[in-house]
Write an enzyme that holds these catalytic residues in place. Sequence first.
Site, PDB file in Angstrom:
ATOM      1  N   GLU A  23       0.836  -1.205   0.000  1.00  0.00           N
ATOM      2  CA  GLU A  23       0.000   0.000   0.000  1.00  0.00           C
ATOM      3  C   GLU A  23       0.875   1.261   0.000  1.00  0.00           C
ATOM      4  OE1 GLU A  23      -2.924  -0.227   3.128  1.00  0.00           O
ATOM      5  OE2 GLU A  23      -4.265  -1.419   1.888  1.00  0.00           O
ATOM      6  N   GLU A  82      -6.568  -7.440  -0.763  1.00  0.00           N
ATOM      7  CA  GLU A  82      -6.983  -7.407   0.653  1.00  0.00           C
ATOM      8  C   GLU A  82      -8.421  -6.953   0.756  1.00  0.00           C
ATOM      9  OE1 GLU A  82      -4.880  -4.815   3.315  1.00  0.00           O
ATOM     10  OE2 GLU A  82      -2.925  -5.390   2.548  1.00  0.00           O
TER      11      GLU A  82
HETATM   12  C1  GAL Z   1      -4.267  -2.385   4.991  1.00  0.00           C
HETATM   13  C2  GAL Z   1      -2.856  -2.904   5.148  1.00  0.00           C
HETATM   14  C3  GAL Z   1      -2.796  -4.180   5.961  1.00  0.00           C
HETATM   15  C4  GAL Z   1      -3.657  -4.069   7.169  1.00  0.00           C
HETATM   16  C5  GAL Z   1      -5.065  -3.748   6.757  1.00  0.00           C
HETATM   17  C6  GAL Z   1      -6.038  -3.650   7.901  1.00  0.00           C
HETATM   18  O1  GAL Z   1      -4.267  -1.005   4.819  1.00  0.00           O
HETATM   19  O2  GAL Z   1      -2.258  -3.130   3.907  1.00  0.00           O
HETATM   20  O3  GAL Z   1      -1.457  -4.422   6.308  1.00  0.00           O
HETATM   21  O4  GAL Z   1      -3.155  -3.053   7.990  1.00  0.00           O
HETATM   22  O5  GAL Z   1      -5.080  -2.504   6.106  1.00  0.00           O
HETATM   23  O6  GAL Z   1      -7.340  -3.296   7.469  1.00  0.00           O
END
Ligand code: GAL
Length: 658
Positions: free
Chosen positions: A161, A318
């Site tokens: 990110e 994610e």
């Molecule tokens: C994203 C990040 C992850 C984790 C996740 C939690 O922004 O890439 O590592 O922190 O959020 O929602």
Amino acid sequence: MISSENTPRRWLRRAGEARLEFGADYNPEQWPREVWDDDVRAMREAGVTIVSLAIFSWARIEPRDGVFDFAWLDDAMDLLHANGISVDLATATASPPPWLTTSSPSILPVNAEGNTVWPGARQHWRPTSPIFREHALRLVRALATRYAGHPALVAWHVNNELGCHNVYDYSDDAAVAFRAWLQDRYGDIKKLNDAWGTAFWSQQYSDFAEILPPRLAASHPNPTQQLDFKRFSSDALKEHLRAEKAILRELTPEVPVTTNFMVMGMKPMNYADWASEVDFVSNDHYVVLPNPQARDELSFSANLTGMIAGGRPWFLMEHSTSAVNWQPVNVPKRPGDMARDSLTHVAYGADAVCFFQWRQSKAGAEKYHSAMLPHAGTESAVFRSVAELGRRLRELAAVAGSGRTVAEVGIVFDWESWWASEQDSHPTERVRYRQEALDWYSALLENGIRADVVPTGGDLEAYKVLIAPMLHVVPASLASRLTRYVGNGGHIVTTYFSGIVDENDHVWLGGYPGALRDLLGIRIEEFAPLLDGDSVDLDNGVTGEIWTDRIDVVAPEVEVIARYKTGEQASRAAITRRVVGEGSAAYVSTRLGAGGLAAVVPSLLGPAGVVSELPVELRGRVELAIRGRHRFYINRTDEPVELPGGEILEPRGVHVES
Ligand code: GAL
């Protein structure tokens, strides 16, 4: 845009089967070795095919300056491979270790007020720090050398990110890099002075060396300086991505490179511009509550991600199985939400459904964030629904690789307009670019109309109707392009605060909406935003807020679709349409919100001959997305809905017809 060779499909070909990938970030370093065996057993039970590994592992891989410990990672890679699980291996550069910030505190970012952003969380590095870059690239080289031939490795995951926490850095390194970027853009200081309008407030520069990032100032910093700093900051991180990628290419030319975007979640990165830097696009998405449009927002994000990827498949890198930990109140997902969210991403082109993270942490800032394997273990509703989703994705394997089917309506999404329309010292601070675009999307969904959310640089000409909400920045070339589009029979719909400035944030003179004035056949002498709490009624029954315009209709072929009924503009035009041959150009001068727009959308799309592809009784209740021969019907309601074939679509259900 990406080439068709470089899509996730390429891995699938290598694996010899078409499938939708399923998995998560996997952080084995947080657990004793014996837990890993339970992990891979449960991964197999859930149907996991891929994990992203080593995302925050820098301190573990390189515990001291230049000393590498790969033994644990070799073990994890081997274990995953032995269990048939592929690895999207991170370059591990997201969170620099304490030894580095101690020996080189100059890598730490500085905010606009001049405060250091200290280590203690993550992503505490300046995108432009030469020292950080040197250490990060040494790590990338070591990892790529080590794992080049490893059979588990199917992709590289650059950093994580990029820009999530460190995009705007005002440090001295940033100042040096900003100057170089400006020199490159303008060539000489006179051009910069013209572009920035430095005759105003005695800001004229005689040398690039005098320029600073827009640090805390006595009043509003120069608007073009602010806009250029936004462009520069997006480019600086893109440059970091390119630097890591160059090493990966050199050492593992066969392994595709990606990095996880945060399309819609983060405004500062111009992802439409980044997409050509990765071999396939991946995206992270989290539902933010409370928000009545939360699921429309998810769909919008997936839709735009797919269009940034040029309509080709992409990776959902994610999302969450249930609650997150970073909102003020973190509610769990309701039964059915997780599968519906995942399959909506698939409907708009995702060839992978991945989560943050595999096993819920027991320590650290994210210990209350849900995961595929929750604190409660495999005997849990979350794990059962995860395994069920894994089965569903296996059944849908044939969807993998299919591209998006182009819609008739395109919603134009423009990062520069997002940035510029919301800067300070404007007629109102209340305009919200992303919300306006989302409201149009919701309005189309309410009418059962399929649309693509397409970046300005995309194939706009492919659409019968283009909706360009708050297209604030319109360079001359874009104005000509849109005029040509309408001249060729296209239909454009735009809104308040569009066509106002050029690429330097200079106002187009002669009356608003400047660059689009002639095309729209209207003229506005003065902006008329509304005070908080004020609203105006239109004569078609809808209500506007935030903005109104005092419109003069100047072209005879302009039809007034609705007039203001109340307020200062009462009896004047509120929504107009100019007919241009076979095409048309319409203007909506106030913020109607999703509900109001849903009511006016039929009158705006009707003349273009766009109608819903859904039967009347399903419009608004069901969302339709199409990938080739696969039609996704998504239930937008909390009630069962009967589909044309007689199937019952459960609340939050998704039905795929192939
Ligand atoms: C994203 C990040 C992850 C984790 C996740 C939690 O922004 O890439 O590592 O922190 O959020 O929602």
